[in-house]
Design a protein around this motif. Structure first.
Motif, PDB file in Angstrom:
ATOM      1  N   LYS A 285       6.593  78.538  18.550  1.00  0.00           N
ATOM      2  CA  LYS A 285       5.411  79.319  18.886  1.00  0.00           C
ATOM      3  C   LYS A 285       4.735  79.763  17.599  1.00  0.00           C
ATOM      4  O   LYS A 285       5.382  80.023  16.588  1.00  0.00           O
ATOM      5  N   LYS A 286       3.418  79.867  17.670  1.00  0.00           N
ATOM      6  CA  LYS A 286       2.655  80.280  16.509  1.00  0.00           C
ATOM      7  C   LYS A 286       2.838  81.768  16.251  1.00  0.00           C
ATOM      8  O   LYS A 286       3.258  82.530  17.123  1.00  0.00           O
ATOM      9  N   ASP A 289       1.117  84.149  18.650  1.00  0.00           N
ATOM     10  CA  ASP A 289       1.481  84.139  20.069  1.00  0.00           C
ATOM     11  C   ASP A 289       2.245  85.404  20.437  1.00  0.00           C
ATOM     12  O   ASP A 289       3.064  85.906  19.648  1.00  0.00           O
ATOM     13  N   ARG A 292       6.870  87.948  20.503  1.00  0.00           N
ATOM     14  CA  ARG A 292       7.775  87.821  19.377  1.00  0.00           C
ATOM     15  C   ARG A 292       8.601  89.094  19.203  1.00  0.00           C
ATOM     16  O   ARG A 292       8.070  90.192  19.166  1.00  0.00           O
ATOM     17  N   TYR A 334       5.642  78.766  12.152  1.00  0.00           N
ATOM     18  CA  TYR A 334       5.997  79.031  13.548  1.00  0.00           C
ATOM     19  C   TYR A 334       7.154  80.027  13.580  1.00  0.00           C
ATOM     20  O   TYR A 334       7.755  80.354  12.552  1.00  0.00           O
TER      21      TYR A 334
END
Length: 554
Positions: A285-286, A289, A292, A334
């Motif tokens: 995932k970036k 996003d 997290r 990422y």
């Protein structure tokens, strides 16, 4: 050649007539007789069948078992085999069923079962569709020559047909347009229509060359597929061998070091799959996003093996050669959840270091080799055992290069384009050679021909890189992980020998004739398990057969 095309048109027309008659007969047959048919039913359809005095009984479900609860069976709309028939009528006898459905069973490739009972073939087989984890595409387990009807009726579910549907529809439309124009010219200008049709001899000569191009491409692609599967088979075998050797020398290696090596070994196939199939990574995932968690997130770059036709990589390499300095390509950052596979398999001190590596599977091989090379010498562990263990790491490293060779080396662009252009030009000009003999049947005929030829070309394209979906790498990775780590307690029992030794019982007095003979003063022995820590060597006075030497007390 003209006779051949006439026969082809007649065969197509006859097959369409037979198919239409077969649909009418099969529809009437399925309602009048007790038959087996694979259908996907919903709760609404089952209720309608019950109101019409028709009973249904599931034969097998997706898991291979039986279940009388129809609602649970059809809740997901899956394809299940049902027995459909009238609830008021008694099932017909054997002779009547042979007379009514004998020809239908022959058409569908039926035969007698193994026990001699007559019935459609495949009644006990589970006819299931692929799970969503495998792509969700319908797949049949029946593909022998007897199952020609089963595979033909599922033609619309073919993945190859969906991939080549666009060129097939274009060729069909083009051929239909040519046939319509030719028919109109026959009425208005027969001379122009005669010049529109060309002889069939040029296409007869060119079809041999076209066949060689397609066959060579398909064979070369299948060789790459077979080599890719062999590489992963070697990875699985080497992983099992390395895990076994580490367990055999656990005393010399150490329990903690052995566990670290096994965890690294279990994570290796996942990291290799991410490198040769980056599009399959859904856990990356970036940074922007949501979701997290800083406590359980691991920052890393995507590990992608560059292809031979990568323009950006070629430009960067050219600049490095010009300026004489090493440059790294800018990569996007990422994050992944460290509690997921394969990151949770990595030891704590190796997780972040492996995430920063540019080639993660190679880093794992280097770390395993260092762990095994640092094992000190011992009575049962010398350079021979050390080199043998490190040799397994070398084999895994060579497997990385073998996978990268297949993934990075694409089929030459000139050859791929030449074969596709030759196929396209041959199909575009084919209607002008068939329109004189087939007329309006040119469109359906070209539809079948283009489907077959474009399908062969598409199959070669799909399997030339077997790591992009043709091989189920997720299943292979999971199998390696389970062989290395799962059921450790049960597997440890294979490395414990239940040795039997002989322990004497109380001395048994023997009858004597008055002579003092040592041979008469023997003991009676019994078998007991070898206690832990008791070595079978000369100091304990134990023989090779497990019994104690005569005259030595236990």
């Amino acid at each position: 050649m003209a006779c051949f095309h006439r026969c082809l048109g007649a065969a197509i027309a006859a097959s369409l007539m037979i198919h239409a008659c077969f649909l009418e007969q099969s529809a009437a047959f399925s309602l009048s007789q007790n038959s087996l048919c694979p259908i996907g039913l919903t709760e609404r359809s089952v209720c309608q069948m019950r109101r019409c005095n028709v009973h249904s009984r599931p034969v097998v479900n997706l898991s291979g078992g039986r279940d009388d609860d129809v609602g649970e069976e059809v809740a997901d709309g899956s394809q299940i085999i049902f027995v459909i028939g009238s609830s008021d009528e008694e099932p017909p006898d054997e002779e009547q069923r042979k007379r009514t459905d004998g020809w239908l069973r022959w058409m569908t490739g039926g035969k007698r079962s193994a026990d001699g009972a007559s019935g459609p073939r495949g009644v006990a087989d589970v006819k299931m569709r692929e799970a969503a984890e495998l792509g969700g595409l319908p797949r049949s387990d029946r593909y022998s020559s007897r199952d020609w009807f089963h595979n033909t009726k599922n033609l619309l579910n073919s993945g190859i047909l969906r991939d080549v549907l666009s060129p097939v529809l274009f060729m069909t439309s083009w051929a239909s347009l040519v046939s319509v124009v030719y028919r109109m010219l026959l009425k208005k200008s027969p001379v122009l229509a005669e010049h529109m049709a060309i002889p069939t001899t040029p296409h007869s000569f060119m079809v041999s060359t076209l066949g060689l191009l397609l066959v060579f491409r398909t064979n070369s692609a299948y060789q790459r597929f077979a080599e890719g599967r062999k590489i992963w088979d070697d990875i699985m075998s080497v992983s099992r061998d390395l895990s076994r050797m580490a367990k055999l020398y656990e005393v010399e290696i150490g329990a903690e070091k052995r566990r670290r090596v096994q965890r690294l070994l279990a994570a290796f196939p996942y990291l290799l799959r991410y490198r040769i199939r980056p599009n399959s990574v859904k856990s990356f995932k970036k940074i922007g996003d949501p979701g997290r968690n800083p406590d359980h997130s691991l920052l890393l770059y995507q590990d992608v093996a560059a292809n031979d036709n990568d323009i950006e990589a070629a430009t960067l390499a050219s600049e490095e050669e010009t300026i004489g300095m090493s440059r790294r390509r800018q990569r996007e950052l990422y994050w992944v959840d460290s509690r997921t596979l394969p990151w949770r398999l990595l030891p704590g001190d190796a997780m972040k270091a492996c995430a920063r590596a540019q080639n993660r599977p190679l880093w794992v091989c280097d770390r395993m080799a260092k762990e095994l090379a640092s094992v000190p010498d011992g009575p049962n562990f010398t350079n021979r055992e050390r080199l043998h263990l490190v040799g397994h790491c070398d084999k895994l490293s060579r497997a990385i290069g073998a996978c990268e060779r297949i993934h990075q080396t694409v089929v030459p662009l000139n050859y791929a384009r030449h074969a596709l252009r030759a196929l396209t030009m041959w199909l575009l000009s084919l209607p002008f050679a068939l329109v004189r003999d087939l007329g309006l049947l040119t469109g359906p005929t070209l539809c079948v021909v283009s489907w077959m030829l474009f399908g062969v070309y598409e199959i070669g394209t799909k399997i030339e890189d077997p790591f992009q979906g043709t091989l189920r790498l997720s299943i292979l990775c999971d199998q390696i992980r389970r062989d290395v780590l799962a059921d450790e307690l049960i597997r440890d029992t294979a490395f414990r020998l239940d040795t039997k030794i002989r322990v004497p019982k109380e001395p048994v007095p023997l009858a004597s004739d008055g002579e003092d003979d040592d041979e008469d003063d023997e003991h009676t022995y019994e078998l007991v398990p070898n206690p832990a820590g008791l070595a079978d060597d000369g100091e304990n006075n134990v023989g090779l057969n497990g019994s104690r030497r005569k005259g030595i007390s236990p």
